[in-house]
Design a protein around this motif. Structure first.
Motif, PDB file in Angstrom:
ATOM      1  N   ASP A 168      12.083 -10.290  51.145  1.00  0.00           N
ATOM      2  CA  ASP A 168      12.337 -11.523  50.399  1.00  0.00           C
ATOM      3  C   ASP A 168      11.408 -11.530  49.190  1.00  0.00           C
ATOM      4  O   ASP A 168      10.204 -11.719  49.310  1.00  0.00           O
ATOM      5  CB  ASP A 168      12.079 -12.739  51.288  1.00  0.00           C
ATOM      6  N   GLY A 170      11.098 -12.786  44.936  1.00  0.00           N
ATOM      7  CA  GLY A 170      11.714 -13.525  43.852  1.00  0.00           C
ATOM      8  C   GLY A 170      10.755 -14.440  43.140  1.00  0.00           C
ATOM      9  O   GLY A 170       9.606 -14.638  43.558  1.00  0.00           O
ATOM     10  N   ASP A 172      10.764 -18.330  41.460  1.00  0.00           N
ATOM     11  CA  ASP A 172      11.452 -19.609  41.354  1.00  0.00           C
ATOM     12  C   ASP A 172      10.994 -20.319  40.087  1.00  0.00           C
ATOM     13  O   ASP A 172       9.837 -20.207  39.669  1.00  0.00           O
ATOM     14  CB  ASP A 172      11.147 -20.482  42.578  1.00  0.00           C
ATOM     15  N   SER A 176      12.827 -17.216  36.249  1.00  0.00           N
ATOM     16  CA  SER A 176      13.806 -16.416  36.980  1.00  0.00           C
ATOM     17  C   SER A 176      14.829 -15.785  36.040  1.00  0.00           C
ATOM     18  O   SER A 176      15.465 -14.787  36.392  1.00  0.00           O
ATOM     19  CB  SER A 176      14.519 -17.267  38.028  1.00  0.00           C
ATOM     20  N   LEU A 185      10.648  -7.360  38.668  1.00  0.00           N
ATOM     21  CA  LEU A 185      11.169  -7.560  40.023  1.00  0.00           C
ATOM     22  C   LEU A 185      12.038  -6.377  40.441  1.00  0.00           C
ATOM     23  O   LEU A 185      11.981  -5.927  41.592  1.00  0.00           O
ATOM     24  CB  LEU A 185      11.974  -8.856  40.083  1.00  0.00           C
ATOM     25  N   ARG A 241       7.009 -14.694  46.898  1.00  0.00           N
ATOM     26  CA  ARG A 241       7.728 -15.626  46.034  1.00  0.00           C
ATOM     27  C   ARG A 241       6.723 -16.357  45.133  1.00  0.00           C
ATOM     28  O   ARG A 241       5.702 -16.859  45.593  1.00  0.00           O
ATOM     29  CB  ARG A 241       8.551 -16.633  46.828  1.00  0.00           C
TER      30      ARG A 241
END
Length: 644
Positions: A168, A170, A172, A176, A185, A241
């Protein structure tokens, strides 16, 4: 099943059963079973036993180091994804007696989970003499002699690596959709199914953080960062994240010249490539830094954003400038096979006034060739960063076959189009006098010509190192043309192209490919002064031949006169190899011609060379032989300085 740790302790106690009652030394640590140098280096750096090499150790201390070696090796392997190795430690002495401790991987359970970001650092070890009791000196197999030399062999069976299972990753928030962040990423490793390499994990995490910072996401926070390793399943679950927050914008650039300001701030502000309020980008700061360095005013240039002083997410940029020495003096000696001995001297003022004007005076004085150059430069920042330049050069050449004097004034504007391409537009006013010498003529018949012509030049350089490139490409193109001559009716247009390509095979060898092409549109090239004609032969042309000796000539009993030509074509292939530090050798083949008409009379030369990476730049000494004439002498060529 007996406890594994208990078995290890018992095994190590037996291992030292043959330890001497006196101090011993570990002479060598051998690590077997590892094929990756990076893994082995990490294991060695983690071993406390490594620091004890060639030191006298008490049996109790040696036993402690051998016992802790197992845990240290295991910890050092985890960053590379190996959590279940089998480790065997053997200790042998000069008598051939060997003791072994065997540690099988702890099978663990489904709930054996390591949480949080994995650490690759080994735990600090205490000098715990009570770690293992010393053996009985009378025990069977004990070596009683003082100073035994021991070899410790650590055999490692890595076992299956831990692979990423859950993934997981990413950002936010508004970042993004940032392309730079998205690229970071996409480059992250390890991904699902790949070996859980903690070094790659940390690098990928740092790359994403840098991408966020480089585009002004200074408030970005890493809200979730978790690595869970399940030993039984040989699996790792990653969760990373970020919350990007709001992107900062660029504020004003604040210039600070220390110790005392010497240039106007309004001059420097013309170099700032951004408008206040634009989205923040590190590339804009780097562009400003390069522009300031290119001015050659400063010994130190530091450009830093100050987000801690931002107002309404608009960050000011601090520019710290330390001036370089105002005057540059140079003095050098030279020698040429045609010129004879010579001297070169120059003085340059980096800045004459607060507007940043520069001035240069240079003299090159050899026995057969002389030149005096005066130059004045004014910084130009409109459209493209560059210079307005006015220069005046007077030169005199007195060789065996030509008597030439030239006076040339040039006004130019240069502009740095991008990191690799520099453009120059110039206007030339040329006055030249020349005559070819002959022993048949007691007096020389001089010809005179004056030309006024514009010129456009483009220089493209994209290499890894401009001083000694190992890969990349460089090229130059010149287009010029005008009208003049002795009667004002001669005209010409000329195109010149040159290129160099570099390819490094390894750290010590490279291939160099060079080429030149030139063409002149004119009714009669002899109406042009010698400085506007093409020549071939010599150091940076076709080695194995004399300076400018390839091409049209006038043959008389008093000697050959090399007149130059309207066309030029040369090519070169060279291989360099360095053997011992800065010293190397080269082999090469050159071919080319300066010619009339459409067909070149190609002349080829081959040779060998000596190379030296000197403190002042590459030095090239070449011996070459021309193949077109069996009686051609071997020529010596010397070049000092950068390839481009």
């Amino acid at each position: 099943m007996p406890n594994t740790r208990y078995r290890i302790t018992v095994a190590l106690a037996c291992l030292i059963a043959s330890a001497p009652a006196f101090a011993v030394k570990v002479r060598q640590i051998r690590i077997e079973g590892l094929h990756d140098p990076a893994v082995e280096a990490n294991v060695r750096s983690a071993l406390s036993l490594q620091d004890a090499l060639d030191r006298e150790l008490r049996p109790r201390r040696l036993a402690y180091l051998l016992r802790t070696a197992n845990d240290e090796v295991r910890t050092a392997l985890e960053p590379f994804g190996y959590y279940a190795p089998t480790i065997t430690i053997q200790r042998s002495d000069r008598s051939g007696i060997t003791s072994t401790a065997h540690d099988e991987a702890d099978e663990g359970s489904a709930d054996d989970v390591a949480s949080g970001d994995a650490k690759s650092d080994s735990p600090l070890l205490e000098d715990d003499d009570s770690a293992v009791d010393p053996p009985d000196p009378e025990a069977k197999g004990t070596i009683r002699s003082r100073g035994d030399a021991l070899t410790v062999t650590i055999t490692i069976n890595l076992g299956p690596p831990v692979r990423v299972r859950g993934f997981d990753l990413g950002v936010d928030g508004a970042a993004s959709t940032d392309p730079t962040v998205a690229a970071a990423l996409a480059q992250f490793q390890p991904r699902a199914g790949e070996v859980m390499n903690h070094a790659l994990y940390e690098d990928g995490k740092a790359r994403i953080s840098r991408a966020l910072s480089a585009h002004g996401w200074f408030d970005a926070s890493l809200d979730e960062h978790r690595v869970e390793v399940t030993r039984e399943a040989q699996a790792a679950d990653l969760q990373l994240r970020w919350n990007s927050g709001q992107r900062y914008t660029l504020g004003e650039a604040r210039f600070n010249q220390t110790p005392t300001p010497f240039l106007r701030d309004d001059l420097l502000r013309k170099l700032v490539p951004w408008q206040v309020g634009e989205a923040y980008d590190d590339a804009e700061l780097e562009r400003l830094r390069r522009s300031l360095v290119a001015l050659d005013y400063f010994a130190l240039v530091d450009v830093q954003a100050q987000p801690d002083q931002a107002s309404d997410h608009r960050t000011p940029v601090a520019v710290e400038l330390t001036p370089a020495k105002r005057s540059i003096y140079t003095l050098g000696l030279s020698y040429g096979t045609l010129d004879g001995p010579g001297i070169s001297a120059s003085v340059e003022r980096r800045y004459l006034n607060s507007r940043g004007h520069k001035a240069l005076a240079q003299v090159d004085w050899a026995r057969l060739r002389k030149a005096v150059t005066l130059q004045y430069r004014i910084p130009a920042f409109a459209w493209l960063d560059g210079w307005y330049t006015a220069s005046l050069q007077a030169s005199d050449e007195q060789t065996d076959y030509v008597n030439s004097r030239r006076l040339e004034f040039v006004a130019s504007r240069s502009g740095q189009y991008n990191d690799h391409l520099n453009l120059i537009a110039s206007l030339h006013l040329l006055r030249e006098r020349w005559a070819y010498r002959s022993i048949l003529k007691p007096t020389e018949d001089f010809r005179f010509a004056s030309f006024l012509y514009p010129a456009l030049q483009a220089d493209y350089i994209a290499v890894d190192d401009r001083m000694a490139p190992r890969r990349g490409f460089g090229a130059s193109a010149i287009l010029r043309g005008g009208q003049g001559g002795s009667d004002g009716h001669a005209s010409f247009a000329q195109l010149y192209l040159s290129a160099q390509w570099f390819h490094g095979f390894d750290a010590d060898s490279r291939l160099i490919v060079r080429g030149e092409f030139g063409h002149t549109f004119t009714d009669d090239v002899l109406d042009l002064p010698p400085s506007l004609r093409f020549y071939a032969g010599g150091d940076r042309s076709v080695r194995g031949y004399g300076w400018h000796e390839i091409g049209p000539r006038i043959v008389t009993s008093g000697g050959d006169f090399f007149t130059g030509a309207p066309n030029l074509l040369t090519a070169s292939l060279e291989y360099e190899r360095y053997f011992n530090g800065p010293w190397g050798a080269a082999v090469f083949v050159d071919s080319g011609s300066a010619f009339d008409g459409r067909r070149p009379d190609m002349h080829t030369g081959v040779g060998i060379g000596l190379r030296w990476r000197s403190p002042v730049g590459p030095v090239r000494i070449d011996l070459a032989h021309g193949l077109n004439d069996p009686d051609s002498p071997v020529t010596l060529h010397l070049n000092i300085g950068a390839d481009l």
